[in-house]
Design a protein around this motif. Structure first.
Motif, PDB file in Angstrom:
ATOM      1  N   UNK A  38       0.833  -1.207   0.000  1.00  0.00           N
ATOM      2  CA  UNK A  38       0.000   0.000   0.000  1.00  0.00           C
ATOM      3  C   UNK A  38       0.866   1.255   0.000  1.00  0.00           C
ATOM      4  N   UNK A  39       1.952   1.232   0.751  1.00  0.00           N
ATOM      5  CA  UNK A  39       2.863   2.378   0.793  1.00  0.00           C
ATOM      6  C   UNK A  39       3.493   2.626  -0.574  1.00  0.00           C
ATOM      7  N   UNK A  93       0.845  12.386  10.775  1.00  0.00           N
ATOM      8  CA  UNK A  93       2.234  12.333  11.228  1.00  0.00           C
ATOM      9  C   UNK A  93       2.434  11.178  12.197  1.00  0.00           C
ATOM     10  N   UNK A  94       3.698  10.782  12.337  1.00  0.00           N
ATOM     11  CA  UNK A  94       4.028   9.695  13.256  1.00  0.00           C
ATOM     12  C   UNK A  94       4.233  10.188  14.681  1.00  0.00           C
ATOM     13  N   UNK A 113      -3.041   1.143  15.039  1.00  0.00           N
ATOM     14  CA  UNK A 113      -1.882   0.373  14.596  1.00  0.00           C
ATOM     15  C   UNK A 113      -1.685   0.371  13.082  1.00  0.00           C
ATOM     16  N   UNK A 114      -2.777   0.284  12.313  1.00  0.00           N
ATOM     17  CA  UNK A 114      -2.637   0.221  10.854  1.00  0.00           C
ATOM     18  C   UNK A 114      -2.152   1.554  10.310  1.00  0.00           C
ATOM     19  N   UNK A 115      -2.786   2.637  10.731  1.00  0.00           N
ATOM     20  CA  UNK A 115      -2.388   3.955  10.235  1.00  0.00           C
ATOM     21  C   UNK A 115      -0.939   4.267  10.606  1.00  0.00           C
ATOM     22  N   UNK A 116      -0.553   3.959  11.831  1.00  0.00           N
ATOM     23  CA  UNK A 116       0.819   4.233  12.260  1.00  0.00           C
ATOM     24  C   UNK A 116       1.826   3.360  11.520  1.00  0.00           C
ATOM     25  N   UNK A 128       5.798   4.349   4.812  1.00  0.00           N
ATOM     26  CA  UNK A 128       6.017   5.436   3.848  1.00  0.00           C
ATOM     27  C   UNK A 128       7.224   6.277   4.238  1.00  0.00           C
ATOM     28  N   UNK A 129       7.500   6.337   5.535  1.00  0.00           N
ATOM     29  CA  UNK A 129       8.674   7.070   5.997  1.00  0.00           C
ATOM     30  C   UNK A 129       8.515   8.572   6.016  1.00  0.00           C
TER      31      UNK A 129
END
Length: 210
Positions: free
Chosen positions: A20-21, A69-70, A127-130, A136-137
Motif C-alpha cells: 500500500x505504501x 504524522x508519526x 496500529x494500521x495507520x501508524x 512510507x517514511x
C-alpha cells in the motif's frame, strides 16, 4: 479496480502495508482505517494529490486537508508550534484530534489554506495507520472519507471499495472504525477554538465549546 488489503487491526501484516505504501509513493490514493473513521491518504510531495483529495470529497481549497504524522517531531517540521500549543499537542496525541496550525515553509503552499496559510495536523492512534506511516517514511496528506454531499464518514471497507473503485488505488480493510470524525481544534486562535466536535472530547483537554 482498487486493490483490497485485509489487514489485522491490532497486528497489521507489514508486507501488505508495504504494498500500500508503494502505491501511495506512486501517486495513488489509499483508504486507511484510523482511530476515528476511514481516511484517504495520498503522498505529500505529489503535485496532484491535493486536487485529487478535494475532488473525491467535493470540497474546495478552503477546506483544510490534514497531514498524518508519526510523532511530535514530524509536526514540528510542518507547523509552527509555540510552548502553549506544544503542551496541548503532547497531552492529546496520539488520538482522534485534528489541530489547525500555521504551516511552515516545508509545507507546499498548494496544501495550506489559501488565505490563512494554515494546515490540519494529526497523529492517529491506530496500529494500521501508524504502521502505514512507518512504511512510507514521511507524513501523508489525508482527508476524512465523507462522500460529497453527505455528512457521515464511510465505515465499511467493502462499501468504500465499491463506491470508489475507480478513484482509489487500494482500500485497507481493518474492520469497522468508531465511525466518528476527529474533533478539529484551531490552535491559532486564543483561546483554542473547537471547529468541529467529533470523537475527541474537548473537555478532556480543558477546552470549552463555543
Amino acid at each position: 479496480m482498487a486493490q483490497f488489503f485485509s489487514v489485522h487491526p491490532q497486528n497489521p501484516q507489514i508486507r501488505l502495508l508495504r504494498q500500500a505504501a508503494q502505491m501511495i509513493a506512486a501517486g495513488g490514493l489509499v483508504a486507511v482505517p484510523t482511530d476515528s473513521s476511514y481516511a484517504v491518504a495520498a503522498p505529500l510531495d505529489d503535485r496532484h494529490a491535493a486536487d485529487a483529495l478535494r475532488r473525491l470529497r467535493g470540497v474546495d481549497e478552503r477546506h483544510h486537508l490534514t497531514l498524518l504524522c508519526r510523532d511530535l517531531g514530524e509536526i514540528a517540521q510542518l507547523a509552527h508550534v509555540d510552548n502553549r500549543q506544544y503542551r496541548l499537542l503532547k497531552a492529546a496525541t496520539p488520538g482522534p484530534w485534528t489541530f489547525i496550525l500555521e504551516a511552515t515553509r516545508e509545507v507546499p503552499r498548494r496544501l495550506s489554506h489559501p488565505s490563512r496559510k494554515t494546515i490540519g495536523i494529526r497523529i492517529p492512534d491506530h496500529p494500521i495507520a501508524l504502521a502505514l506511516l512507518q512504511e512510507t517514511g514521511s507524513p501523508l496528506l489525508s482527508t476524512t472519507l465523507i462522500p460529497a454531499g453527505e455528512e457521515e464518514p464511510l465505515n465499511d471497507a467493502a462499501e468504500i471499495r465499491e463506491r470508489y473503485q475507480h478513484d482509489l488505488a487500494a482500500v485497507i480493510d481493518g474492520g469497522a472504525c468508531c465511525g466518528e470524525p476527529t474533533t478539529v481544534i484551531d490552535l491559532t486562535a486564543e483561546p483554542p477554538q473547537v471547529l468541529r466536535r467529533g470523537r475527541g472530547d474537548p473537555a478532556a483537554l480543558g477546552l470549552q465549546e463555543s
